[in-house]
Design an enzyme around this catalytic site. Structure first.
Site: not given
Length: 250
Positions: A144, A158
């Site tokens: 990501s 995250y």
């Protein structure tokens, strides 16, 4: 149309929906036999399998909890046994859990599970795949852009998991280079899936505005990058991170 991956076998973790399903379909379009894993959505997984088979390839779905290293190891072994080989591993399964550090109480159980799936599951899959993977294989992880930037509060955990995936990618590329196995990391920006829908009000609008193109991406646009990295054309690309983010990190 030439199908340059005919005869190859791929495992796409978390392939029952969203980006994972799009990747499975793109690989099948190139002739790849595809196994997908799922944690809970058996019906969705079976629907994807049926669509893959209609493309003329072998396809199967396997249930596995990506947070459980033993289940991940068993998954990889089962795929290799069922299909007779493993050429491409796509580490797509992940969770996205937010929460600011100064929230009280800070949920350490969520932190641990997020790391178990997003980092531990990837590491377990790669460790299990390497012994059975053919020479010149492909390992592609879905990271990501949050692995290199944290554009809003609450995503530190995250971001850390996706930063770890990028670091693993670089190190594994060195380890596996002598076998001609390439290891790469695809980092999506905002992609229109049920995990992060483009219709999610102000939050979605802010993400769109943060990109150079001013829009969300499509799962198929991420899948196209993965299919390229899995192809013979990408044989000299390894240890790389490719952002598919509409210019969010530009």
């Amino acid at each position: 149309m030439s199908k340059e991956l005919t005869g190859k076998v791929a495992l796409v973790t978390g392939g029952s929906r969203g980006i994972g399903a799009a990747i499975a379909k793109a690989l099948a379009d190139d002739g790849t036999d595809v196994a997908i894993s799922y944690a809970a959505s058996a019906d969705k997984a079976e629907a994807v399998v049926k669509e893959l088979r209609r493309k003329g390839v072998r396809a199967e779905a396997f249930k596995a909890d990506q947070a459980n290293a033993k289940e991940v190891e068993a998954l990889v072994k089962a795929v290799a046994e069922r299909f007779g080989r493993l050429d491409i591993l796509v580490n797509n399964a992940a969770v996205f859990i937010t929460g600011q550090l100064n929230d009280h109480p800070n949920n350490l159980a969520e932190l641990e599970r997020q790391f178990a799936i997003n980092v531990g599951g990837v590491a377990a899959a790669v460790r299990a795949a390497v012994p059975v993977m053919s020479e010149g294989g492909r390992i592609i992880s879905i990271g990501s852009v949050a692995g290199e930037t944290s554009p809003w509060p609450g995503i530190a955990d995250y971001s850390a998991t996706k930063g770890a995936v990028a670091a693993f990618t670089r190190g594994w590329a060195r380890d596996l280079g002598p076998r001609g196995i390439t290891v790469n990391n695809v980092q999506p920006g905002p992609i229109d899936t049920d995990m992060n829908p483009a219709s999610n009000g102000d939050f979605s609008a802010a993400q769109s505005q943060a990109t150079a193109l001013g829009r969300y991406g499509k799962p198929e646009e991420v899948a196209a990058a993965v299919a390229f990295l899995a192809s013979p054309k990408a044989a000299y690309i390894t240890g790389a991170t490719l952002n598919v983010d509409g210019g969010m990190t530009a």
